[in-house]
Design an enzyme around this catalytic site. Structure first.
Site, PDB file in Angstrom:
ATOM      1  N   CYS A 314       0.882  -1.172   0.000  1.00 36.37           N
ATOM      2  CA  CYS A 314       0.000   0.000   0.000  1.00 36.37           C
ATOM      3  C   CYS A 314       0.916   1.218   0.000  1.00 36.37           C
ATOM      4  O   CYS A 314       1.706   1.384  -0.917  1.00 36.37           O
ATOM      5  CB  CYS A 314      -0.956  -0.026   1.178  1.00 36.37           C
ATOM      6  N   TRP A 318       2.440  -1.338   6.152  1.00 34.56           N
ATOM      7  CA  TRP A 318       2.282  -1.962   7.475  1.00 34.56           C
ATOM      8  C   TRP A 318       0.844  -1.923   7.986  1.00 34.56           C
ATOM      9  O   TRP A 318       0.580  -2.339   9.096  1.00 34.56           O
ATOM     10  CB  TRP A 318       3.227  -1.329   8.490  1.00 34.56           C
TER      11      TRP A 318
END
Length: 423
Positions: A314, A318
């Site tokens: 992304c 995380w």
């Protein structure tokens, strides 16, 4: 005085009894060996020997993946990754230093130095799940030859492992990816897809040349917007043998807003029972759960049926990048559906791979009396993951060693700080 053991000292005095600390569930080398990713792959018979009673000679191939034991041992390459990682053998299997120079340059091209690292791999073929953060492409279209070489190596090693699996299954070395005896029928794959995103999921035609699948969890508009900040996403013209798709999962701010709407709805005394389902849907929380589950299922599909290495990322790698690979592993590996295995999964993909529990949960660091403090990083990411697991357990209860009560108990201990695991 009498030394005695813990039970003797605490006899008749419950306060004096001290519980032994729980051992770590995720020990990197042990877990990856359990997955079987370092085992040599059998490639089928070389030929018939002259003597009828003589054993048939078989060819074996080394594992496509190799452990990175030294490069990040002191967290010098990436401080938010485990100390031991796994990479493509052709890159990290060279010498004792795991080609640390290339790894550092590859990490420098990724946000927070989170370069592609394996989190789960099949012991039989090249299907595997990799995780990273967004590349530093920027508006100028920056490139990193090391990053491109690293992803190419992942695809090449997976292709080699698939050829070995084909040769083993067909009883000869000359297998290849065209004829694979274990490949599911096309009609069955279409039935699984439900005619949804079929052109991407079924590897035929233009897709057949794909060696590595890049799955960006963000909306494409957000990924393009990040280019103005010096980041962005991979240009597949530069990354040979890759395809990329975007899955539209909202960021931490969207998750927080949706969760606050759910809270407000549940605590409101004016909520209409007749419109309850529609009101819950309007919060945006159920749609996020569906998007995450869909991306997780598609990840597992590419790994299991297309035998592809899948790179999930992304922005920082995380939050959404912890949720989706972890859920995909629940689909792929029954070990993670046991109580001990689920603990290992959480320790691996959330704790060891650097999900920031402290800033997402904001333990004791809310706004102060003057209205200061930054709540911008607060977001119930792990609770959202638990909700996704709840949906799967609720639908397939017989496939899990634990039930929804276990998940509820786990969710209750995210914020009280009674245990140090999720701090």
């Amino acid at each position: 005085g009498r030394s005695g053991n813990v039970a003797e000292v605490g006899a008749g005095n419950p306060i004096a009894t001290a519980a032994l600390p729980t051992s770590r569930r995720f020990v990197p080398l042990e877990e990856y060996e359990r997955q079987g990713i370092f085992k040599s792959r059998g490639g089928g018979p070389l030929g018939i020997n002259d003597g009828e009673a003589a054993p048939m000679t078989t060819m074996t191939y080394s594992s496509p993946w190799a452990p990175i034991l030294n490069a990040n041992a002191n967290y010098g390459v990436c401080s938010t990754y485990p100390s031991m990682l796994v990479g493509p053998r052709s890159i990290v299997g060279e010498g004792d230093d795991n080609n640390i120079g290339l790894l550092r340059r590859c990490a420098a091209f990724r946000s927070e130095n989170r370069f592609p690292a394996l989190t789960w791999g099949s012991p039989h073929d090249g299907g595997s799940i990799w995780r990273a953060s967004q590349p530093k492409v920027g508006l100028q279209g920056n490139r990193s030859m090391e990053d491109e070489r690293y992803l190419w190596a992942i695809g090449e090693e997976a292709k080699r492992a698939n050829l070995a699996a084909d040769a083993r299954d067909e009883g000869g070395v000359g297998g290849g990816s065209i004829r694979h005896s274990k490949k599911a029928p096309l009609d069955f794959l279409r039935m699984l897809c439900g005619r949804n995103n079929e052109s991407d999921l079924i590897m035929e035609g233009n897709n057949s040349s794909c060696m590595l699948k890049i799955m960006d969890m963000r909306p494409k508009s957000a990924a393009m917007g990040n280019r103005t900040q010096g980041y962005g996403y991979e240009n597949t013209n530069n990354y040979r043998g890759t395809t990329i798709n975007f899955y539209g999962i909202g960021n931490i701010h969207a998750v927080r807003d949706a969760y606050q709407k759910v809270n407000a709805l549940c605590l409101s005394s004016n909520t209409s029972d007749l419109q309850w389902m529609q009101l819950v849907e309007n919060t945006g929380w159920p749609s996020m759960i569906r998007l995450i589950l869909s991306a997780s299922w598609q990840t597992a599909f590419h790994v299991h049926y297309n035998r592809l290495p899948v790179l999930v990322h992304c922005s920082h790698g995380w939050d959404r990048t912890s949720q989706v690979p972890a859920l995909a592993q629940l689909f792929l590996d029954p070990h993670y559906r046991t109580r001990e295995g689920f603990s290992t999964l959480v320790e691996k993909d959330f704790l060891s791979f650097g999900h920031p529990f402290h800033t997402r949960c904001g333990h004791g660091e809310g706004k102060n009396e003057q209205g200061g403090g930054d709540e911008g990083q607060l977001s119930p990411i792990f609770l959202q993951f638990i909700d996704c697991v709840f949906q799967i357990v609720n639908q397939f209860p017989d496939y899990f060693e634990f039930n929804t009560k276990y998940l509820l108990l786990l969710s209750e201990h995210i914020y009280p700080c009674r245990f140090g695991t999720l701090l």
